[in-house]
Motif scaffolding. Sequence first.
Motif, PDB file in Angstrom:
ATOM      1  N   TYR A 233       1.195  -1.090  -0.789  1.00 24.20           N
ATOM      2  CA  TYR A 233      -0.152  -0.102   0.130  1.00 24.20           C
ATOM      3  C   TYR A 233       1.151   1.645   0.000  1.00 24.20           C
ATOM      4  O   TYR A 233       0.603   2.156  -0.919  1.00 24.20           O
ATOM      5  N   MET A 234       2.011   0.905   0.666  1.00 27.81           N
ATOM      6  CA  MET A 234       3.218   2.564   0.559  1.00 27.81           C
ATOM      7  C   MET A 234       3.491   2.498  -0.746  1.00 27.81           C
ATOM      8  O   MET A 234       4.082   3.904  -1.050  1.00 27.81           O
ATOM      9  N   ILE A 235       4.108   1.827  -1.115  1.00 28.27           N
ATOM     10  CA  ILE A 235       4.174   1.376  -2.707  1.00 28.27           C
ATOM     11  C   ILE A 235       3.211   2.010  -3.757  1.00 28.27           C
ATOM     12  O   ILE A 235       3.895   3.241  -4.730  1.00 28.27           O
ATOM     13  N   LEU A 236       2.205   1.699  -3.792  1.00 23.08           N
ATOM     14  CA  LEU A 236       1.132   2.236  -4.218  1.00 23.08           C
ATOM     15  C   LEU A 236       0.566   3.319  -4.219  1.00 23.08           C
ATOM     16  O   LEU A 236       0.607   4.542  -5.713  1.00 23.08           O
ATOM     17  N   GLN A 237       0.986   4.223  -2.992  1.00 22.05           N
ATOM     18  CA  GLN A 237       0.794   5.884  -3.010  1.00 22.05           C
ATOM     19  C   GLN A 237       1.889   6.320  -3.564  1.00 22.05           C
ATOM     20  O   GLN A 237       1.840   7.730  -3.889  1.00 22.05           O
ATOM     21  N   GLU A 238       3.205   5.619  -3.956  1.00 22.28           N
ATOM     22  CA  GLU A 238       4.339   5.737  -4.361  1.00 22.28           C
ATOM     23  C   GLU A 238       3.907   6.597  -5.522  1.00 22.28           C
ATOM     24  O   GLU A 238       4.886   7.774  -6.417  1.00 22.28           O
ATOM     25  N   LEU A 239       3.960   4.958  -6.620  1.00 24.20           N
ATOM     26  CA  LEU A 239       3.363   5.409  -7.716  1.00 24.20           C
ATOM     27  C   LEU A 239       1.987   6.405  -8.235  1.00 24.20           C
ATOM     28  O   LEU A 239       2.403   6.120  -8.768  1.00 24.20           O
ATOM     29  N   LYS A 240       1.059   6.588  -7.229  1.00 20.94           N
ATOM     30  CA  LYS A 240       0.223   7.544  -7.525  1.00 20.94           C
ATOM     31  C   LYS A 240       0.947   8.920  -8.200  1.00 20.94           C
ATOM     32  O   LYS A 240      -0.145   9.974  -8.469  1.00 20.94           O
ATOM     33  N   LYS A 241       2.003   9.428  -6.973  1.00 20.13           N
ATOM     34  CA  LYS A 241       2.930  10.176  -8.198  1.00 20.13           C
ATOM     35  C   LYS A 241       3.574  10.383  -9.907  1.00 20.13           C
ATOM     36  O   LYS A 241       3.823  11.372  -9.753  1.00 20.13           O
ATOM     37  N   LEU A 242       3.130   9.130 -10.317  1.00 21.87           N
ATOM     38  CA  LEU A 242       3.598   8.866 -11.459  1.00 21.87           C
ATOM     39  C   LEU A 242       3.036   9.981 -12.662  1.00 21.87           C
ATOM     40  O   LEU A 242       1.841   8.938 -12.828  1.00 21.87           O
ATOM     41  N   LYS A 243       2.358  10.713 -13.365  1.00 27.25           N
ATOM     42  CA  LYS A 243       1.711  11.589 -13.107  1.00 27.25           C
ATOM     43  C   LYS A 243       1.690  10.720 -15.102  1.00 27.25           C
ATOM     44  O   LYS A 243       0.982  11.269 -15.823  1.00 27.25           O
ATOM     45  N   ASN A 244       2.986  10.465 -15.581  1.00 29.42           N
ATOM     46  CA  ASN A 244       2.430  10.437 -16.714  1.00 29.42           C
ATOM     47  C   ASN A 244       4.026   9.601 -17.007  1.00 29.42           C
ATOM     48  O   ASN A 244       4.787   9.082 -16.579  1.00 29.42           O
ATOM     49  N   SER A 245       4.238   9.183 -18.215  1.00 30.55           N
ATOM     50  CA  SER A 245       5.424   7.933 -18.983  1.00 30.55           C
ATOM     51  C   SER A 245       6.616   8.693 -18.780  1.00 30.55           C
ATOM     52  O   SER A 245       7.208   7.818 -19.760  1.00 30.55           O
ATOM     53  N   ASN A 246       6.770  10.122 -19.130  1.00 29.28           N
ATOM     54  CA  ASN A 246       8.759  10.353 -19.497  1.00 29.28           C
ATOM     55  C   ASN A 246       9.499  10.011 -18.370  1.00 29.28           C
ATOM     56  O   ASN A 246       9.446  10.119 -17.676  1.00 29.28           O
ATOM     57  N   TYR A 247      10.124  10.426 -19.192  1.00 34.07           N
ATOM     58  CA  TYR A 247      11.734   9.375 -18.318  1.00 34.07           C
ATOM     59  C   TYR A 247      11.591  10.116 -17.320  1.00 34.07           C
ATOM     60  O   TYR A 247      12.244   9.808 -16.063  1.00 34.07           O
ATOM     61  N   GLU A 248      12.090  11.568 -16.815  1.00 36.65           N
ATOM     62  CA  GLU A 248      12.031  12.007 -15.818  1.00 36.65           C
ATOM     63  C   GLU A 248      11.045  11.909 -14.911  1.00 36.65           C
ATOM     64  O   GLU A 248      11.588  11.872 -12.996  1.00 36.65           O
ATOM     65  N   ILE A 257      10.580   5.882  -4.313  1.00 35.43           N
ATOM     66  CA  ILE A 257      10.695   5.268  -3.490  1.00 35.43           C
ATOM     67  C   ILE A 257      11.810   4.372  -3.188  1.00 35.43           C
ATOM     68  O   ILE A 257      11.673   3.793  -1.809  1.00 35.43           O
ATOM     69  N   ALA A 258      12.708   4.559  -3.555  1.00 35.27           N
ATOM     70  CA  ALA A 258      13.754   4.361  -2.940  1.00 35.27           C
ATOM     71  C   ALA A 258      14.147   5.198  -1.814  1.00 35.27           C
ATOM     72  O   ALA A 258      14.935   4.455  -0.575  1.00 35.27           O
ATOM     73  N   GLU A 259      13.666   5.959  -1.935  1.00 34.21           N
ATOM     74  CA  GLU A 259      14.249   7.360  -0.838  1.00 34.21           C
ATOM     75  C   GLU A 259      13.289   7.008   0.519  1.00 34.21           C
ATOM     76  O   GLU A 259      14.426   7.064   1.635  1.00 34.21           O
ATOM     77  N   GLN A 260      12.570   6.673   0.447  1.00 42.42           N
ATOM     78  CA  GLN A 260      11.254   6.024   1.534  1.00 42.42           C
ATOM     79  C   GLN A 260      11.813   4.444   1.892  1.00 42.42           C
ATOM     80  O   GLN A 260      12.035   4.801   3.541  1.00 42.42           O
ATOM     81  N   ALA A 261      12.016   3.970   1.464  1.00 46.19           N
ATOM     82  CA  ALA A 261      12.508   2.464   1.994  1.00 46.19           C
ATOM     83  C   ALA A 261      13.750   2.753   2.790  1.00 46.19           C
ATOM     84  O   ALA A 261      13.988   2.164   3.583  1.00 46.19           O
TER      85      ALA A 261
END
Length: 305
Positions: A233-248, A257-261
């Motif tokens: 559920y924490m990972i999914l919360q972070e993935l919600k920040k992914l707004k588009n598919s660009n590299y950046e 995700i890595a920093e929070q872990a």
Amino acid sequence: MFSVLSYGRLVARAVLGGLSQTDPRTGGGGGGGDYGLVTAGCGFGKDFRKGLLKKGACYGDDACFVARHRSADVLGVADGVGGWRDYGVDPSQFSGTLMRTCERLVKEGRFVPSNPIGILTTSYCELLQNKVPLLGSSTACIVVLDRTSHRLHTANLGDSGFLVVRGGEVVHRSDEQQHYFNTPFQLSIAPPEAEGVVLSDSPDAADSTSFDVQLGDIILTATDGLFDNMPDYMILQELKKLKNSNYESIQQTARSIAEQAHELAYDPNYMSPFAQFACDNGLNVRGGKPDDITVLLSIVAEYTD
């Protein structure tokens, strides 16, 4: 602070907030063209090597690779077993060599997309035949996207793993393989005097899965340093920040995700998934699990050459 791995000219035309285009021909997920992966990676070594990427795509004793061939995109992570350090062996050498060998096999086309265990097996056999003795152990997870068939083929040995997110939910997840608490399945090469004593599993023991993917699917592949410290559920919360598919955007989310872990790993009051697992096994444990962390974050996109 982080490394990024990206391959191919890829354009995602799916809505990453949860909606994927529908392919009437296949019953889901996009048009009839080839698919590919846009991938970014980030990681941390636990021993005061915060954010430093060692030579050969290694964070601490973790290692990873991202490679492409005309038929498929392939990536993998491996976690070197730290106990070898007590015997004067650098655990990162085994995991790093394993992943570099897998990468070379893919680039040379010496693999079948539908058989990721074959990549792991051939790589491990090469290590066994190495003229320079290589000692150590490692878990491994290999993920292969067959561009034409739009199928993802995976092989997971041990407690690294992957998850696939669609519509904000986990739709596929690897199974963790443990002999017993905190002792995952692993590939090993031991000195002759220790053969039969050191735990060693066959690549064929890896759990293998195959399934269709859709445009906009998010694939997260990581070592246990992530999964032991962040529940889904924490990972999914972070993935919600992914707004588009660009590299950046992918890069920024992988880093977040890595920093929070990494932060949770050093929180003594946090009931981490690892601590909960320990309690389930009769141990009185609380807090995060300090460990190397490697995260590869990918999005399924349309591929154009």
